[in-house]
Enzyme design. Structure first.
Site, PDB file in Angstrom:
ATOM      1  N   TRP A  32       0.664  -0.818  -0.243  1.00 32.50           N
ATOM      2  CA  TRP A  32       0.571  -0.459   0.320  1.00 32.50           C
ATOM      3  C   TRP A  32       1.486   1.058  -0.026  1.00 32.50           C
ATOM      4  CZ3 TRP A  32      -2.713  -4.498   0.635  1.00 32.50           C
ATOM      5  CH2 TRP A  32      -4.358  -4.286   0.440  1.00 32.50           C
ATOM      6  N   GLY A 158      -7.482   7.713   1.880  1.00 33.03           N
ATOM      7  CA  GLY A 158      -6.672   6.930   2.954  1.00 33.03           C
ATOM      8  C   GLY A 158      -7.269   6.577   4.165  1.00 33.03           C
ATOM      9  N   ASP A 160     -10.986   5.635   4.491  1.00 32.16           N
ATOM     10  CA  ASP A 160     -12.010   5.302   3.534  1.00 32.16           C
ATOM     11  C   ASP A 160     -13.651   5.254   3.864  1.00 32.16           C
ATOM     12  OD1 ASP A 160      -9.821   3.349   3.166  1.00 32.16           O
ATOM     13  OD2 ASP A 160     -10.356   1.755   2.878  1.00 32.16           O
ATOM     14  N   ARG A 193     -15.623  -2.287  10.295  1.00 34.51           N
ATOM     15  CA  ARG A 193     -15.307  -1.830   9.202  1.00 34.51           C
ATOM     16  C   ARG A 193     -16.544  -1.442   8.105  1.00 34.51           C
ATOM     17  NH1 ARG A 193     -10.177  -2.937   7.454  1.00 34.51           N
ATOM     18  NH2 ARG A 193     -11.658  -3.161   4.810  1.00 34.51           N
ATOM     19  N   TRP A 347     -13.127   5.196  10.546  1.00 34.98           N
ATOM     20  CA  TRP A 347     -12.543   6.466  10.393  1.00 34.98           C
ATOM     21  C   TRP A 347     -13.778   6.944  10.701  1.00 34.98           C
ATOM     22  CZ3 TRP A 347      -7.508   7.364   9.869  1.00 34.98           C
ATOM     23  CH2 TRP A 347      -6.914   7.119   8.528  1.00 34.98           C
ATOM     24  N   GLU A 390      -4.160  -1.694  14.477  1.00 41.64           N
ATOM     25  CA  GLU A 390      -4.428  -0.570  13.596  1.00 41.64           C
ATOM     26  C   GLU A 390      -4.866   1.139  13.785  1.00 41.64           C
ATOM     27  OE1 GLU A 390      -7.202  -2.268  10.396  1.00 41.64           O
ATOM     28  OE2 GLU A 390      -6.711  -0.644   8.754  1.00 41.64           O
TER      29      GLU A 390
HETATM   30  C1  GLC Z   1      -7.036   0.793   4.787  1.00 40.73           C
HETATM   31  C2  GLC Z   1      -6.789   2.488   5.320  1.00 40.73           C
HETATM   32  C3  GLC Z   1      -6.253   2.997   4.645  1.00 40.73           C
HETATM   33  C4  GLC Z   1      -5.180   1.586   4.832  1.00 40.73           C
HETATM   34  C5  GLC Z   1      -5.226   0.496   4.131  1.00 40.73           C
HETATM   35  C6  GLC Z   1      -3.531   0.072   5.104  1.00 40.73           C
HETATM   36  O1  GLC Z   1      -7.690   0.913   3.209  1.00 40.73           O
HETATM   37  O2  GLC Z   1      -7.833   2.958   5.497  1.00 40.73           O
HETATM   38  O3  GLC Z   1      -5.718   4.401   3.917  1.00 40.73           O
HETATM   39  O4  GLC Z   1      -3.737   2.438   3.478  1.00 40.73           O
HETATM   40  O5  GLC Z   1      -5.909   0.047   5.222  1.00 40.73           O
HETATM   41  O6  GLC Z   1      -2.904  -0.362   6.000  1.00 40.73           O
END
Ligand code: GLC
Length: 421
Positions: A32, A158, A160, A193, A347, A390
């Site tokens: 990523w 970033g 979501d 999620r 988020w 996370e």
């Molecule tokens: C999720 C997060 C994103 C991140 C990805 C991998 O999709 O929202 O920001 O880059 O996970 O960690």
């Protein structure tokens, strides 16, 4: 906390797949974009050569038009949805069709400053690639030149499922989406999620982009979603500043002139994103001309961007103090006093170490030392109590989402560990 430093290094090594890291084994089994940039900061604490490699492998995924995609698919066997066939991007290596917040130039400058002699050739090789990526952002994600950078998919920001996209997402018609099977909800509690309804729309936007053959300009102008994002805008402005400084150090004056023009434009953009009634910068839905209705943590990245405005800065700091007083473990991704706040859902409330690092760094640089110290102390406390999750519940501090997360370990090593301050 030497043992936590040790544990963080172990996590980074365990998530290393040979030149690139996965964000977390299982849940995110590929490379990523902004996770890799963060990983490089963590590696730089114990293996500077490996840190450079992380950025170099990220740029293996760069498209001919300059875009650096949000995912590079690295493992044919990995159980991940949506995979390369859903994106239909025809790149080698296979990638997704959109980008992510451009942290890389800032990190490259950090790596270079640590050891200019060791880094000069690698920085010089990356410079034109970084410039091409930034140009792609300015030209295709801000085609009207307003100084605000649009996300064309919530994943591009970033963040979501942030409430910032709710209004725009409600207008995306999910009907007719190709049936699919999510994998994330088999790995992590579904209550942490995005919802099924969110996912239908995420996939629908991808299908639109695929049908448009990933014509990024057209997607920004006509696609199902375009929301100017303070996160993208501020992180790019900061990255432009670092790219300009790096170019100056390398004697590339033209690049520095280009980045200065972009930074001036970003200052205009910041004024557009300011919402005085919220006392923060807020996302702006370009399709429907509406601003977001609550306070997301990305507004506080104005300090990190270095886009200072005395009146707005004072109000923004007051907002941050208010938000921090409403959550013992900051910085919550969304205002805890707002009805849409959800303490454990991704988020829409949780505190994220990566965001804390960016916010904290900006506050430190702006001389706002008390608030900066609070943000750093909260991050430290969360990891000390719970480990390298996370994200975290901002009320009780419990860890959530995936465990043994690369960027949480990296942020610890680079910034939150007591060894750093
Ligand atoms: C999720 C997060 C994103 C991140 C990805 C991998 O999709 O929202 O920001 O880059 O996970 O960690």
């Amino acid at each position: 906390m030497a043992d936590l430093d040790q544990r963080a290094r172990e996590i980074m090594k365990a998530n290393d797949r040979g030149g690139f890291t996965v964000p977390s084994a299982g849940l995110y089994p590929h490379q990523w974009n902004w996770d890799s940039a963060c990983a490089a900061l963590g590696f730089a604490e114990f293996d500077l050569d490996r840190a450079w490699t992380e950025i170099e492998t990220l740029f293996e995924g760069q498209w001919p038009n300059g875009m650096v995609p949000h995912i590079i698919f690295r493992d044919d066997e990995a159980d991940y949805f949506p995979g390369p066939s859903v994106w239909g991007c025809e790149q080698v290596p296979p990638t997704s069709g959109l980008s992510q917040p451009p942290l890389a130039a800032t990190v490259v400058r950090d790596l270079y400053v640590r050891d200019p002699t060791a880094g000069v050739a690698r920085a010089r090789a990356l410079l034109p690639k970084l410039l091409a990526w930034h140009r792609w952002f300015h030209e295709t994600r801000d085609p009207e030149g307003r100084g605000v950078i649009a996300a064309t998919h919530p994943w591009e920001s970033g963040r979501d499922n942030a409430p910032d996209w709710d209004g725009a997402m409600a207008k995306v018609d999910p009907r007719g989406v190709t049936p699919y099977d999510r994998h994330d909800i088999h790995q992590v509690d579904p209550s942490m999620r995005p919802t099924r309804d969110d996912y239908d729309r995420y996939i629908r936007i991808i299908e639109w982009g695929r049908a448009a053959c990933w014509d990024h300009l057209r997607i920004t102008r006509e696609g199902p979603l375009a929301v100017a994002d303070p996160g993208l805008t501020f992180i790019l402005a900061r990255a432009d500043r670092d790219l300009g400084a790096l170019a100056a150090a390398l004697g590339e004056a033209e690049t520095t002139a280009q980045t200065s023009a972009w930074i001036d434009l970003a200052a205009e953009g910041a004024a557009r994103l300011w919402q005085d009634h919220l006392k923060t910068y807020a996302a702006w839905d370009l399709r429907n001309d509406r601003a977001a209705e609550g306070v997301s943590s990305v507004g506080f990245l104005a300090f990190y961007a270095g886009l200072s405005d005395p009146v707005r800065d004072a109000r923004l700091l007051a907002t941050l103090d208010r938000i921090l007083s409403a959550a013992p473990f900051g910085v919550p991704s969304f205002d805890p006093t707002h009805p849409k706040f959800d303490a454990r859902r991704y988020w829409r409330g949780p505190s994220w170490p990566v965001m804390n690092y960016l916010i904290g760094r900006g506050l430190e640089e702006a001389g706002l030392v008390d608030t900066a110290a609070r943000v750093r102390a909260d991050t430290r406390r969360l990891v000390e109590r719970e480990g390298f999750y996370e994200y975290f519940d901002p009320h009780d501090g419990s860890g959530a989402g995936g465990g043994d997360f690369t960027w949480t370990a990296a942020v610890w090593l680079a910034w939150a560990s007591p060894g750093k301050a």
